[in-house]
Design an enzyme around this catalytic site. Structure first.
Site, PDB file in Angstrom:
ATOM      1  CG  ASN A  20      -6.604  -0.527   0.701  1.00  0.00           C
ATOM      2  OD1 ASN A  20      -5.849  -0.111  -0.168  1.00  0.00           O
ATOM      3  ND2 ASN A  20      -6.193  -0.974   1.869  1.00  0.00           N
ATOM      4  CB  CYS A  60      -0.956   0.002   1.183  1.00  0.00           C
ATOM      5  SG  CYS A  60      -2.140  -1.338   1.104  1.00  0.00           S
ATOM      6  CG  HIS A  78      -3.035   3.769   1.445  1.00  0.00           C
ATOM      7  ND1 HIS A  78      -3.541   3.316   0.245  1.00  0.00           N
ATOM      8  CD2 HIS A  78      -3.147   2.735   2.323  1.00  0.00           C
ATOM      9  CE1 HIS A  78      -3.935   2.059   0.399  1.00  0.00           C
ATOM     10  NE2 HIS A  78      -3.710   1.682   1.650  1.00  0.00           N
TER      11      HIS A  78
HETATM   12  N1  ACO Z   1     -19.074  -7.888   7.979  1.00  0.00           N
HETATM   13  C1  ACO Z   1     -19.633  -8.111   9.171  1.00  0.00           C
HETATM   14  N2  ACO Z   1     -18.955  -8.478  10.257  1.00  0.00           N
HETATM   15  C2  ACO Z   1     -17.624  -8.600  10.134  1.00  0.00           C
HETATM   16  C3  ACO Z   1     -16.962  -8.392   8.917  1.00  0.00           C
HETATM   17  C4  ACO Z   1     -17.741  -8.026   7.799  1.00  0.00           C
HETATM   18  N3  ACO Z   1     -17.189  -7.786   6.587  1.00  0.00           N
HETATM   19  N4  ACO Z   1     -15.647  -8.590   9.100  1.00  0.00           N
HETATM   20  C5  ACO Z   1     -15.492  -8.914  10.391  1.00  0.00           C
HETATM   21  N5  ACO Z   1     -16.668  -8.936  11.013  1.00  0.00           N
HETATM   22  C6  ACO Z   1     -16.943  -9.226  12.412  1.00  0.00           C
HETATM   23  C7  ACO Z   1     -15.869 -10.047  13.050  1.00  0.00           C
HETATM   24  O1  ACO Z   1     -16.026 -11.419  12.782  1.00  0.00           O
HETATM   25  C8  ACO Z   1     -16.081  -9.740  14.521  1.00  0.00           C
HETATM   26  O2  ACO Z   1     -17.130 -10.483  14.988  1.00  0.00           O
HETATM   27  P1  ACO Z   1     -17.060 -11.119  16.472  1.00  0.00           P
HETATM   28  O3  ACO Z   1     -16.966  -9.927  17.387  1.00  0.00           O
HETATM   29  O4  ACO Z   1     -18.338 -11.869  16.550  1.00  0.00           O
HETATM   30  O5  ACO Z   1     -15.828 -11.961  16.486  1.00  0.00           O
HETATM   31  C9  ACO Z   1     -16.524  -8.283  14.497  1.00  0.00           C
HETATM   32  O6  ACO Z   1     -16.964  -8.023  13.153  1.00  0.00           O
HETATM   33  C10 ACO Z   1     -15.430  -7.310  14.856  1.00  0.00           C
HETATM   34  O7  ACO Z   1     -14.247  -7.649  14.146  1.00  0.00           O
HETATM   35  P2  ACO Z   1     -12.944  -6.813  14.254  1.00  0.00           P
HETATM   36  O8  ACO Z   1     -11.898  -7.393  13.374  1.00  0.00           O
HETATM   37  O9  ACO Z   1     -12.599  -6.570  15.675  1.00  0.00           O
HETATM   38  O10 ACO Z   1     -13.474  -5.451  13.632  1.00  0.00           O
HETATM   39  P3  ACO Z   1     -12.754  -4.080  13.608  1.00  0.00           P
HETATM   40  O11 ACO Z   1     -13.590  -3.066  14.262  1.00  0.00           O
HETATM   41  O12 ACO Z   1     -11.330  -4.164  14.015  1.00  0.00           O
HETATM   42  O13 ACO Z   1     -12.825  -3.751  12.055  1.00  0.00           O
HETATM   43  C11 ACO Z   1     -11.319  -3.700  10.223  1.00  0.00           C
HETATM   44  C12 ACO Z   1     -12.140  -4.572  11.128  1.00  0.00           C
HETATM   45  C13 ACO Z   1     -12.232  -2.805   9.398  1.00  0.00           C
HETATM   46  C14 ACO Z   1     -10.504  -4.578   9.279  1.00  0.00           C
HETATM   47  C15 ACO Z   1     -10.388  -2.852  11.098  1.00  0.00           C
HETATM   48  O14 ACO Z   1      -9.638  -3.638  11.948  1.00  0.00           O
HETATM   49  C16 ACO Z   1      -9.481  -2.007  10.309  1.00  0.00           C
HETATM   50  O15 ACO Z   1      -9.873  -1.049   9.693  1.00  0.00           O
HETATM   51  N6  ACO Z   1      -8.178  -2.326  10.326  1.00  0.00           N
HETATM   52  C17 ACO Z   1      -7.223  -1.611   9.559  1.00  0.00           C
HETATM   53  C18 ACO Z   1      -6.838  -2.485   8.479  1.00  0.00           C
HETATM   54  C19 ACO Z   1      -6.953  -1.887   7.139  1.00  0.00           C
HETATM   55  O16 ACO Z   1      -7.606  -0.923   6.839  1.00  0.00           O
HETATM   56  N7  ACO Z   1      -6.248  -2.536   6.296  1.00  0.00           N
HETATM   57  C20 ACO Z   1      -6.208  -2.197   4.948  1.00  0.00           C
HETATM   58  C21 ACO Z   1      -5.009  -2.789   4.405  1.00  0.00           C
HETATM   59  S1  ACO Z   1      -3.644  -2.138   5.220  1.00  0.00           S
HETATM   60  C22 ACO Z   1      -3.441  -0.691   4.646  1.00  0.00           C
HETATM   61  O17 ACO Z   1      -3.742  -0.436   3.524  1.00  0.00           O
HETATM   62  C23 ACO Z   1      -2.857   0.282   5.547  1.00  0.00           C
END
Ligand code: ACO
Length: 329
Positions: free
Chosen positions: A286, A119, A256
């Site tokens: 993304n 990224c 980004h």
């Molecule tokens: N739809 C519905 N529910 C979902 C989904 C989905 N697509 N994906 C995960 N869940 C659920 C999980 O299973 C979990 O359920 P549980 O509590 O029953 O176990 C719940 O949602 C919470 O999951 P988390 O992973 O804790 O959710 P979080 O609030 O952390 O959000 C996310 C996830 C959006 C990926 C977040 O961690 C994030 O934004 N991380 C940054 C990563 C990122 O943006 N990466 C991009 C690539 S890296 C880069 O480019 C910099």
């Protein structure tokens, strides 16, 4: 006589982008896997993403973006002597997808190569091209970010497949003599970092040297989130320090586009006013190395980014890698 200090700067002559025709909405994803528009919008800000057609490769996306950038610059392809392509989704293991783009543009001189920093790829590519231009080795560069992340996603994994999209963006840079001040046009400073201790937090579980397969993207989302804001703000502060500028001097912050929450938190921590933040993650998802030039092009085309504006570009991604580029348009 007087003593004149001048500098060679990489000045942006034009930018262009390309998005595949097919749009995949959150509602369409929710019909296939257990997710919802609400969940995706609240956690990421993403509403839709573009998906490349089966016969559309990263090189095709890159060629279209490059042609648009050349047209915007009013430049013939033959004027370009360096192509740096940032991608993690090359057409083939080798040769570099950059040479397919070079050939597609009808360029048979100079050099073309791929650069891989996930990224952060566009920032790394911009810094690389900038160093070649300022050294005098090349005169005009195409810096391209092009990705087909749809090809490395596990479409059954709701924790990753909702986040990414396909697309490409490009800028044309030219080496120009400038007065050597922070009021110069062009790239004023770049700052690149990486730390492989984090490599297992965001990776693809395949490759030619290990599994002989392409593999799928794997991510510990919460771990990435935890590090992102600090890393992004560190390299942005480095850019301010190197140029004696502050957040108040910025006209635009073009990060980004991974996640609206990361972008908002970073802008807040850097004291950058929300109206200076360019946001396209809602429309593009993304797109990894393509996301910054895609966002840049939107803000240039709609008249926000104007000649003389000070623009901060930054990214963080797999590796981890992270970096910033401060550019006067
Ligand atoms: N739809 C519905 N529910 C979902 C989904 C989905 N697509 N994906 C995960 N869940 C659920 C999980 O299973 C979990 O359920 P549980 O509590 O029953 O176990 C719940 O949602 C919470 O999951 P988390 O992973 O804790 O959710 P979080 O609030 O952390 O959000 C996310 C996830 C959006 C990926 C977040 O961690 C994030 O934004 N991380 C940054 C990563 C990122 O943006 N990466 C991009 C690539 S890296 C880069 O480019 C910099």
């Amino acid at each position: 006589g007087g003593c004149f200090v001048t500098a060679i700067r990489s000045v942006v002559l034009g930018c262009g982008s390309y998005l595949p025709q097919k749009v995949l909405t959150n509602a369409e994803l929710a019909a296939r896997i257990e997710t919802s528009d609400d969940w995706i919008v609240q956690r990421t800000g993403i509403r839709q993403r573009h998906i490349a057609a089966d016969d559309e490769f990263t090189s095709h996306l890159g060629i279209n973006a490059a042609r648009a950038a050349l047209a915007d610059a009013g430049l013939d392809a033959q004027a370009v002597d360096l192509i740096v392509l940032a991608t993690s989704t090359p057409d083939n293991t080798f040769p570099a997808t950059a040479v397919a783009i070079q050939n597609g543009l009808g360029i048979h001189h100079g050099a073309a190569f791929d650069l891989q920093a996930v990224c952060s790829g566009f920032i790394f590519a911009l810094a690389t091209a900038d160093n070649f231009l300022r050294s005098g080795a090349y005169k005009r560069a195409l810096v391209i970010g092009a990705e087909t992340f749809s090809r490395i996603l596990d479409w059954e994994d709701r924790t990753t497949c909702v986040l990414f999209g396909d697309g490409a963006g490009a800028v044309v840079l030219e080496a120009q003599e400038q007065p050597g001040k922070n009021t110069d046009r062009g790239i004023l400073t770049t700052h690149l970092r990486s730390d492989g201790r984090h490599k297992s937090k965001l990776y693809v579980d395949g490759g030619p040297g290990s599994t002989r397969t392409v593999g799928h993207l794997k991510m510990e989302g919460r771990e990435v989130f935890k590090h992102a804001v600090g890393m992004i703000t560190d390299v942005s502060v480095d850019a301010f320090k190197a140029t004696g500028t502050t957040a108040d001097d910025l006209d635009w912050f073009i990060p980004h586009q991974a996640n609206k929450r990361i972008i908002d938190a970073s802008a807040h921590k850097l004291h950058i006013a929300p109206q200076k933040v360019v946001l396209t993650v809602d429309l593009h998802g993304n797109t990894s190395a393509a996301s910054i030039p895609l966002a840049l092009c939107v803000a240039v085309k709609d008249g926000r980014v104007k000649k003389g504006d000070l623009v901060m570009l930054e990214a963080m991604g797999g590796g981890f890698t992270w970096g910033s580029a401060l550019v006067r348009w």
